[in-house]
Design a protein around this motif. Structure first.
Motif, PDB file in Angstrom:
ATOM      1  N   PRO A  71       0.818  -1.206   0.000  1.00 47.68           N
ATOM      2  CA  PRO A  71       0.000   0.000   0.000  1.00 47.68           C
ATOM      3  C   PRO A  71       0.862   1.271   0.000  1.00 47.68           C
ATOM      4  O   PRO A  71       1.854   1.357   0.707  1.00 47.68           O
ATOM      5  CB  PRO A  71      -0.807  -0.109   1.301  1.00 47.68           C
ATOM      6  N   TYR A  72       0.441   2.235  -0.805  1.00 50.57           N
ATOM      7  CA  TYR A  72       1.174   3.499  -0.861  1.00 50.57           C
ATOM      8  C   TYR A  72       0.212   4.626  -1.175  1.00 50.57           C
ATOM      9  O   TYR A  72      -0.934   4.417  -1.574  1.00 50.57           O
ATOM     10  CB  TYR A  72       2.285   3.439  -1.910  1.00 50.57           C
ATOM     11  N   GLU A  73       0.685   5.846  -0.978  1.00 46.68           N
ATOM     12  CA  GLU A  73      -0.033   7.044  -1.398  1.00 46.68           C
ATOM     13  C   GLU A  73       0.978   8.034  -1.958  1.00 46.68           C
ATOM     14  O   GLU A  73       2.142   8.039  -1.556  1.00 46.68           O
ATOM     15  CB  GLU A  73      -0.805   7.677  -0.228  1.00 46.68           C
ATOM     16  N   VAL A  74       0.532   8.833  -2.890  1.00 43.07           N
ATOM     17  CA  VAL A  74       1.335   9.928  -3.425  1.00 43.07           C
ATOM     18  C   VAL A  74       0.647  11.229  -3.032  1.00 43.07           C
ATOM     19  O   VAL A  74      -0.508  11.452  -3.404  1.00 43.07           O
ATOM     20  CB  VAL A  74       1.485   9.827  -4.954  1.00 43.07           C
ATOM     21  N   VAL A  75       1.338  12.060  -2.262  1.00 45.61           N
ATOM     22  CA  VAL A  75       0.786  13.332  -1.807  1.00 45.61           C
ATOM     23  C   VAL A  75       1.376  14.437  -2.671  1.00 45.61           C
ATOM     24  O   VAL A  75       2.516  14.870  -2.466  1.00 45.61           O
ATOM     25  CB  VAL A  75       1.093  13.581  -0.319  1.00 45.61           C
ATOM     26  N   ALA A  76       0.611  14.869  -3.668  1.00 47.35           N
ATOM     27  CA  ALA A  76       1.046  15.950  -4.550  1.00 47.35           C
ATOM     28  C   ALA A  76       0.575  17.272  -3.962  1.00 47.35           C
ATOM     29  O   ALA A  76      -0.628  17.491  -3.778  1.00 47.35           O
ATOM     30  CB  ALA A  76       0.479  15.757  -5.947  1.00 47.35           C
ATOM     31  N   VAL A  77       1.512  18.152  -3.640  1.00 48.98           N
ATOM     32  CA  VAL A  77       1.181  19.441  -3.016  1.00 48.98           C
ATOM     33  C   VAL A  77       1.283  20.530  -4.076  1.00 48.98           C
ATOM     34  O   VAL A  77       2.378  20.870  -4.537  1.00 48.98           O
ATOM     35  CB  VAL A  77       2.129  19.751  -1.844  1.00 48.98           C
ATOM     36  N   ASP A  78       0.137  21.059  -4.491  1.00 48.76           N
ATOM     37  CA  ASP A  78       0.087  22.128  -5.473  1.00 48.76           C
ATOM     38  C   ASP A  78       0.315  23.455  -4.757  1.00 48.76           C
ATOM     39  O   ASP A  78      -0.549  23.948  -4.036  1.00 48.76           O
ATOM     40  CB  ASP A  78      -1.264  22.116  -6.185  1.00 48.76           C
ATOM     41  N   ASP A  79       1.491  24.034  -4.966  1.00 46.83           N
ATOM     42  CA  ASP A  79       1.899  25.245  -4.248  1.00 46.83           C
ATOM     43  C   ASP A  79       1.404  26.493  -4.972  1.00 46.83           C
ATOM     44  O   ASP A  79       2.186  27.353  -5.380  1.00 46.83           O
ATOM     45  CB  ASP A  79       3.429  25.258  -4.119  1.00 46.83           C
ATOM     46  N   GLY A  80       0.086  26.578  -5.138  1.00 48.47           N
ATOM     47  CA  GLY A  80      -0.498  27.775  -5.755  1.00 48.47           C
ATOM     48  C   GLY A  80      -0.120  27.944  -7.206  1.00 48.47           C
ATOM     49  O   GLY A  80       0.133  29.076  -7.657  1.00 48.47           O
ATOM     50  N   SER A  81      -0.105  26.862  -7.978  1.00 44.04           N
ATOM     51  CA  SER A  81       0.282  26.944  -9.388  1.00 44.04           C
ATOM     52  C   SER A  81      -0.667  27.846 -10.169  1.00 44.04           C
ATOM     53  O   SER A  81      -1.869  27.909  -9.899  1.00 44.04           O
ATOM     54  CB  SER A  81       0.287  25.546 -10.011  1.00 44.04           C
ATOM     55  N   THR A  82      -0.107  28.544 -11.159  1.00 42.62           N
ATOM     56  CA  THR A  82      -0.907  29.439 -11.989  1.00 42.62           C
ATOM     57  C   THR A  82      -1.136  28.882 -13.395  1.00 42.62           C
ATOM     58  O   THR A  82      -1.779  29.533 -14.211  1.00 42.62           O
ATOM     59  CB  THR A  82      -0.207  30.810 -12.101  1.00 42.62           C
ATOM     60  N   ASP A  83      -0.598  27.702 -13.678  1.00 40.66           N
ATOM     61  CA  ASP A  83      -0.813  27.082 -14.980  1.00 40.66           C
ATOM     62  C   ASP A  83      -1.855  25.971 -14.840  1.00 40.66           C
ATOM     63  O   ASP A  83      -2.719  26.030 -13.962  1.00 40.66           O
ATOM     64  CB  ASP A  83       0.511  26.560 -15.560  1.00 40.66           C
ATOM     65  N   ALA A  84      -1.779  24.949 -15.665  1.00 38.27           N
ATOM     66  CA  ALA A  84      -2.773  23.873 -15.657  1.00 38.27           C
ATOM     67  C   ALA A  84      -2.377  22.710 -14.751  1.00 38.27           C
ATOM     68  O   ALA A  84      -2.902  21.608 -14.917  1.00 38.27           O
ATOM     69  CB  ALA A  84      -3.005  23.377 -17.079  1.00 38.27           C
ATOM     70  N   THR A  85      -1.475  22.950 -13.793  1.00 40.52           N
ATOM     71  CA  THR A  85      -1.056  21.873 -12.896  1.00 40.52           C
ATOM     72  C   THR A  85      -2.242  21.304 -12.114  1.00 40.52           C
ATOM     73  O   THR A  85      -2.388  20.083 -11.986  1.00 40.52           O
ATOM     74  CB  THR A  85       0.022  22.374 -11.922  1.00 40.52           C
ATOM     75  N   ALA A  86      -3.084  22.172 -11.566  1.00 43.28           N
ATOM     76  CA  ALA A  86      -4.228  21.708 -10.768  1.00 43.28           C
ATOM     77  C   ALA A  86      -5.165  20.839 -11.599  1.00 43.28           C
ATOM     78  O   ALA A  86      -5.615  19.775 -11.154  1.00 43.28           O
ATOM     79  CB  ALA A  86      -4.978  22.906 -10.186  1.00 43.28           C
ATOM     80  N   ALA A  87      -5.448  21.269 -12.820  1.00 42.28           N
ATOM     81  CA  ALA A  87      -6.325  20.481 -13.694  1.00 42.28           C
ATOM     82  C   ALA A  87      -5.675  19.151 -14.054  1.00 42.28           C
ATOM     83  O   ALA A  87      -6.343  18.109 -14.093  1.00 42.28           O
ATOM     84  CB  ALA A  87      -6.645  21.274 -14.958  1.00 42.28           C
ATOM     85  N   GLY A  88      -4.376  19.173 -14.297  1.00 41.11           N
ATOM     86  CA  GLY A  88      -3.677  17.934 -14.610  1.00 41.11           C
ATOM     87  C   GLY A  88      -3.709  16.952 -13.461  1.00 41.11           C
ATOM     88  O   GLY A  88      -3.875  15.742 -13.664  1.00 41.11           O
ATOM     89  N   LEU A  89      -3.577  17.447 -12.234  1.00 37.47           N
ATOM     90  CA  LEU A  89      -3.628  16.581 -11.062  1.00 37.47           C
ATOM     91  C   LEU A  89      -5.017  15.988 -10.880  1.00 37.47           C
ATOM     92  O   LEU A  89      -5.160  14.815 -10.516  1.00 37.47           O
ATOM     93  CB  LEU A  89      -3.216  17.372  -9.814  1.00 37.47           C
TER      94      LEU A  89
END
Length: 340
Positions: free
Chosen positions: A38-56
């Protein structure tokens, strides 16, 4: 930890990394799925202004082990990294940058070494930085030499933020009162059993570096002032040097007067004034750095604010925003998400 907590958490702070997301997900998921635990990946979006949030968001639909933690604003790489570490639930926690300069394939080696030798910390050490520019290699080498001289040889040379921490080490970080600890120095300071895994540093897979010279310089200043009083001692020695030089100038003036060579001496006067002024300003600047840190500590403002966490179960009252910071369950946005 509860029974459902994963064996491994991987924390990935990211800011404007839309270009590298597909390749990162492909390589990282292949490695973690291959571990067969079992694992988890914790991706922390540091206030991105591009399409990073949508990609995640798109990746999360196809990758159930992916958690997306979004910060309310850009708080900086170290703050985003700490946010992920404090919210990770794995028995072991690995931190890695999104640019793929640190190879995800090394994670399996780090985990195996930690378990085989019962280590709490495993550092990813860069064995080759030929992909970096000559200037980057020069400044990075100078930084690590300075840190090892100030803090001690327990600071690994050429070890960045690619490391594995046991749950005990993460909890020790959680208990620290510092607002924004420099993890490259604080983690070795913990003194937990540690080891190293060496790897070849690759070129950035996509996008551009988030650590230009200005941020590297800021990190160096933060590292020195947060972990050593040596600059204050430098100010003391500069003051003593200034006194010695002034004493020599006084002797020179007396000798010149005794020999009858008393002429208009504006160059020597100007030199003395400039020297003393420079020493005084430097000393005031060094003192100002420490006073600023005291001022920031007294304010006790959180290093970051959590806007959302894609894990609906993340309402643990013991969770904190950062070492010594407000708890996650005090964040209205997190409470709102958990009540939906």
């Amino acid at each position: 930890m509860g029974q459902q907590d994963p064996a491994l958490s991987v924390v990935v702070p990211m800011f404007n990394e839309e270009g590298v997301l597909p390749l990162l997900a492909e390589r990282l998921r292949a490695v973690l799925d291959g571990l067969a635990e079992p694992y988890e990946v914790v991706a922390v979006d540091d206030g991105s202004t591009d399409a990073t949030a949508a990609g995640l968001r798109g990746l999360r639909e196809r990758w159930p082990q992916l958690r997306v933690v979004r910060l309310r604003r850009n708080s900086g790489h170290q703050a985003a990294l700490i946010a992920g570490l404090m919210r990770a639930r794995g028995g072991y926690v690995v931190s890695i940058d999104a640019d793929l300069q640190d190879p995800p394939e090394t994670i399996a080696d780090m985990l195996a070494l930690a378990r085989a030798e019962k280590l709490d910390i495993v550092y990813g050490v860069r064995g080759d930085r030929s992909s970096d520019t000559a200037f980057k290699r020069l400044t990075a080498g100078a930084y690590y030499r300075l840190m090892r001289r100030l803090v001690g040889k327990q600071v690994p040379a050429q070890a960045g933020d690619f490391r594995l921490l046991s749950r005990a080490a993460v909890e020790a970080l959680r208990d620290l009162p510092e607002r924004t600890p420099v993890l490259r120095l604080v983690v070795p300071w913990l003194g937990f059993p540690s080891g190293e895994v060496h790897f070849l540093r690759a070129e950035r897979a996509a996008g551009r570096t988030k650590y230009p010279f200005s941020r590297m310089l800021a990190l160096a200043v933060e590292s020195v002032t947060s972990f050593s009083a040596a600059p204050l001692r430098v100010a003391t020695w500069l003051g003593l040097l200034g006194v010695a030089v002034c004493a020599l100038l006084v002797i020179a003036v007396i000798v010149a007067y005794a020999l009858g060579h008393t002429v208009i001496g504006w160059p020597s006067i100007l030199l003395a004034v400039l020297f003393l002024g420079a020493v005084q300003l430097l000393c005031l600047g060094l003192l100002g750095e420490y006073v600023a840190r005291i001022y920031t500590a007294v304010q006790a403002r959180p290093a970051y604010f959590i806007a959302s966490d894609s894990d609906p179960a993340e309402t643990d009252p013991g969770d904190t925003a950062a070492p010594g910071q407000r708890r996650a369950d005090d964040d209205p946005a997190v409470l709102a998400d958990s009540r939906r």
